[in-house]
Design an enzyme around this catalytic site. Structure first.
Site, PDB file in Angstrom:
ATOM      1  N   PRO A  35       0.844  -1.204   0.000  1.00 13.50           N
ATOM      2  CA  PRO A  35       0.000   0.000   0.000  1.00 13.50           C
ATOM      3  C   PRO A  35       0.876   1.249   0.000  1.00 13.50           C
ATOM      4  O   PRO A  35       1.537   1.560   0.980  1.00 13.50           O
ATOM      5  CB  PRO A  35      -0.798  -0.130   1.306  1.00 13.50           C
ATOM      6  CG  PRO A  35       0.023  -1.029   2.173  1.00 13.50           C
ATOM      7  CD  PRO A  35       0.763  -1.953   1.266  1.00 13.50           C
ATOM      8  N   VAL A  39       2.051   5.132  -0.070  1.00 12.69           N
ATOM      9  CA  VAL A  39       1.739   6.494   0.363  1.00 12.69           C
ATOM     10  C   VAL A  39       2.853   7.384  -0.175  1.00 12.69           C
ATOM     11  O   VAL A  39       4.037   7.004  -0.104  1.00 12.69           O
ATOM     12  CB  VAL A  39       1.675   6.611   1.901  1.00 12.69           C
ATOM     13  CG1 VAL A  39       1.486   8.064   2.321  1.00 12.69           C
ATOM     14  CG2 VAL A  39       0.548   5.755   2.450  1.00 12.69           C
ATOM     15  N   ASP A  73       5.895   2.118   1.949  1.00 10.35           N
ATOM     16  CA  ASP A  73       4.991   1.007   2.212  1.00 10.35           C
ATOM     17  C   ASP A  73       4.332   1.249   3.570  1.00 10.35           C
ATOM     18  O   ASP A  73       4.994   1.189   4.610  1.00 10.35           O
ATOM     19  CB  ASP A  73       5.786  -0.304   2.212  1.00 10.35           C
ATOM     20  CG  ASP A  73       4.906  -1.535   2.370  1.00 10.35           C
ATOM     21  OD1 ASP A  73       3.737  -1.390   2.789  1.00 10.35           O
ATOM     22  OD2 ASP A  73       5.400  -2.653   2.103  1.00 10.35           O
ATOM     23  N   HIS A  74       3.016   1.493   3.549  1.00 15.21           N
ATOM     24  CA  HIS A  74       2.318   1.857   4.783  1.00 15.21           C
ATOM     25  C   HIS A  74       2.161   0.674   5.743  1.00 15.21           C
ATOM     26  O   HIS A  74       1.759   0.853   6.890  1.00 15.21           O
ATOM     27  CB  HIS A  74       0.942   2.447   4.460  1.00 15.21           C
ATOM     28  CG  HIS A  74       0.521   3.537   5.393  1.00 15.21           C
ATOM     29  ND1 HIS A  74       0.859   3.552   6.720  1.00 15.21           N
ATOM     30  CD2 HIS A  74      -0.208   4.661   5.189  1.00 15.21           C
ATOM     31  CE1 HIS A  74       0.354   4.617   7.302  1.00 15.21           C
ATOM     32  NE2 HIS A  74      -0.288   5.318   6.392  1.00 15.21           N
ATOM     33  N   ARG A  75       2.489  -0.541   5.293  1.00 19.68           N
ATOM     34  CA  ARG A  75       2.502  -1.679   6.214  1.00 19.68           C
ATOM     35  C   ARG A  75       3.678  -1.568   7.181  1.00 19.68           C
ATOM     36  O   ARG A  75       3.605  -2.026   8.325  1.00 19.68           O
ATOM     37  CB  ARG A  75       2.607  -2.995   5.437  1.00 19.68           C
ATOM     38  CG  ARG A  75       1.449  -3.298   4.518  1.00 19.68           C
ATOM     39  CD  ARG A  75       1.733  -4.549   3.704  1.00 19.68           C
ATOM     40  NE  ARG A  75       2.951  -4.421   2.906  1.00 19.68           N
ATOM     41  CZ  ARG A  75       3.462  -5.399   2.163  1.00 19.68           C
ATOM     42  NH1 ARG A  75       2.888  -6.593   2.137  1.00 19.68           N
ATOM     43  NH2 ARG A  75       4.571  -5.188   1.451  1.00 19.68           N
TER      44      ARG A  75
END
Length: 447
Positions: free
Chosen positions: A242, A244, A418-420
């Site tokens: 994901p 951002v 990576d928003h994880r």
């Protein structure tokens, strides 16, 4: 007596499944020595020259330049005991038909460092007779070509065959390689390009028109090599991590002033000191304060892996497509050492000589879109990493300083992450740190 061995396309990089044959350096009848370069291939990552592990005489080439071949497929047959007989190698099909006995298996091991896959070929013998040539492996669907290495133009698009330095020369001289026919067995040489630049090259219509449909005015080119690998990696990253993206505009006037001062110093004499070197140093320093940007999500283990080193990837545009070679342990290098590493890295990439190993195991990437005059972008994270920084063009821009509008050197930064792995706070802090280091390099002494 003659002894025939088949040379398979080896796995030159972990996970390689296929490669394109660019050019042969041998032909049937040539005598070769151990570790002599026999073929140049293009993998999903780079152009690679393959050496032969035996000495002997080449008897057949099974594929032509321009063809895509799966790993493990035999691409060359040779006689490793040419002094045993003067008779020519028997045809593989005839040998197979004349052999009633059960096959004896011979394991052919790949070259050291070329992967672990082995290819098994079958040798059929009759009692009291000389061994016949090995039967062709099923992976070779088409019959071997005649004793010639001249490439037939692939259907669906002509692929000009030329080494990276020749491609660079053509680009510098404004010569379209698609309009040329190579004189060295189908391979375009430096002389071909220079003749074209002088207007003395003969352009063959069959070459120019390959893949072109006059009705639609379209030309189709197969998706292969680096372009195919880049596309697959970007799709995987875009739909797995994901993304951002955050943006920051920075007044880098102090950095540019320091750059001019250092360029005149004895320590940096002869060093190509670019704004990218400052960005690389800033990233390495900022990553120490925000280690999340240098971590990676391990889906299989359900772990976040934090790395205490920075293998810094630098996105480079080459004639073969986008490649991302790495500066190993960039966080341990000084500004001058980073500048020298960047110069070497980009020179090798532009020549098309970047090896697959040089592009593996990165931890963070910088893409310099400013070199194309672009202000910023939303870069896609490289698989196996968690963040990428885009560095934009430096422009003279009206800027407010102490309440007054003055002209300053301004650039834009964009960070995709990576928003994880990285929350908004960590991403923002890292980007702010990079910006602060570029806005005032003296801040580096506080890190």
């Amino acid at each position: 007596m003659p002894e025939y061995k088949q040379f398979p396309l080896s796995d030159t990089a972990e996970g390689l499944t296929e490669a394109d044959i660019l050019a042969w350096h041998v032909k049937p009848g040539d005598t070769v020595t151990v570790n002599q370069i026999v073929v140049e291939i293009e993998t999903a990552k780079a152009a690679v020259e393959l050496p032969i592990p035996w000495a002997g005489v080449v008897t057949e080439l099974h594929v032509e330049p321009g063809q895509t071949v799966e790993v493990g497929t035999p691409i060359l047959t040779m006689d490793v005991d040419p002094g045993g007989t003067a008779a020519p190698a028997p045809a593989p099909v005839a040998a197979a038909a004349a052999a009633p006995e059960a096959p004896a298996e011979e394991e052919m091991k790949p070259l050291v460092g070329y992967g672990s896959k082995a290819v098994v070929t079958k040798r059929r013998e009759r009692k009291g007779s000389a061994p016949a040539a090995p039967a062709p492996v099923a992976a070779v669907a088409a019959p071997p070509a005649p004793a010639s290495v001249v490439a037939e133009k692939p259907r669906g698009g002509y692929v000009p065959l030329a080494k990276p330095p020749v491609r660079k020369l053509a680009k510098d001289l404004g010569v379209d390689l698609h309009a040329l026919s190579g004189t060295a067995g189908g391979v375009i040489t430096r002389d071909d390009v220079e003749r074209a630049a002088n207007g003395s090259a003969v352009v063959q219509p069959s070459t120019v028109d390959a893949g072109y449909d006059p009705g639609t005015r379209e030309r189709r080119v197969p998706i292969k090599g680096v372009r195919k690998a880049t596309a697959n990696a970007m799709v995987q990253s875009a739909f797995t991590a994901p993304h951002v993206t955050e943006f920051l505009t920075v007044d880098v006037t102090p950095m540019m002033e320091l750059r001019e001062k250092l360029k005149k110093s004895r320590e940096f004499a002869g060093t190509k000191l670019t704004p990218l070197a400052f960005a690389a140093k800033a990233v390495c320093l900022a990553a120490k304060r925000t280690p999340d940007v240098n971590a990676v999500w391990d889906e299989a283990a359900q772990e976040i892996v934090y790395k205490d080193y920075v293998h810094l990837g630098i996105a480079a545009a080459t004639p073969r497509g986008l490649v991302v070679p790495k500066i190993r342990d960039a966080d341990s290098l000084s500004l001058k050492e980073l500048a020298l590493a960047l110069t070497e890295l980009t020179d090798v990439a532009r020549e098309g000589k970047t090896t697959p190993a040089a592009m593996a195991n990165g931890t963070f990437t910088i893409t310099n879109v400013g070199v194309f005059g672009v202000d910023t972008g939303t870069p896609i994270i490289n698989p196996g990493e968690s963040a990428i920084l885009a560095v934009g063009a430096i422009r003279d821009t009206p800027w407010v300083v102490d309440g007054e509008i003055v002209v300053r050197k301004v650039m834009q930064l964009s960070l995709s992450f990576d928003h994880r792995v990285i929350d908004g706070q960590q991403g923002s802090e890292f980007l702010a740190d990079v910006g602060a280091l570029l806005a005032d390099p003296a801040v580096a002494i506080t890190y």
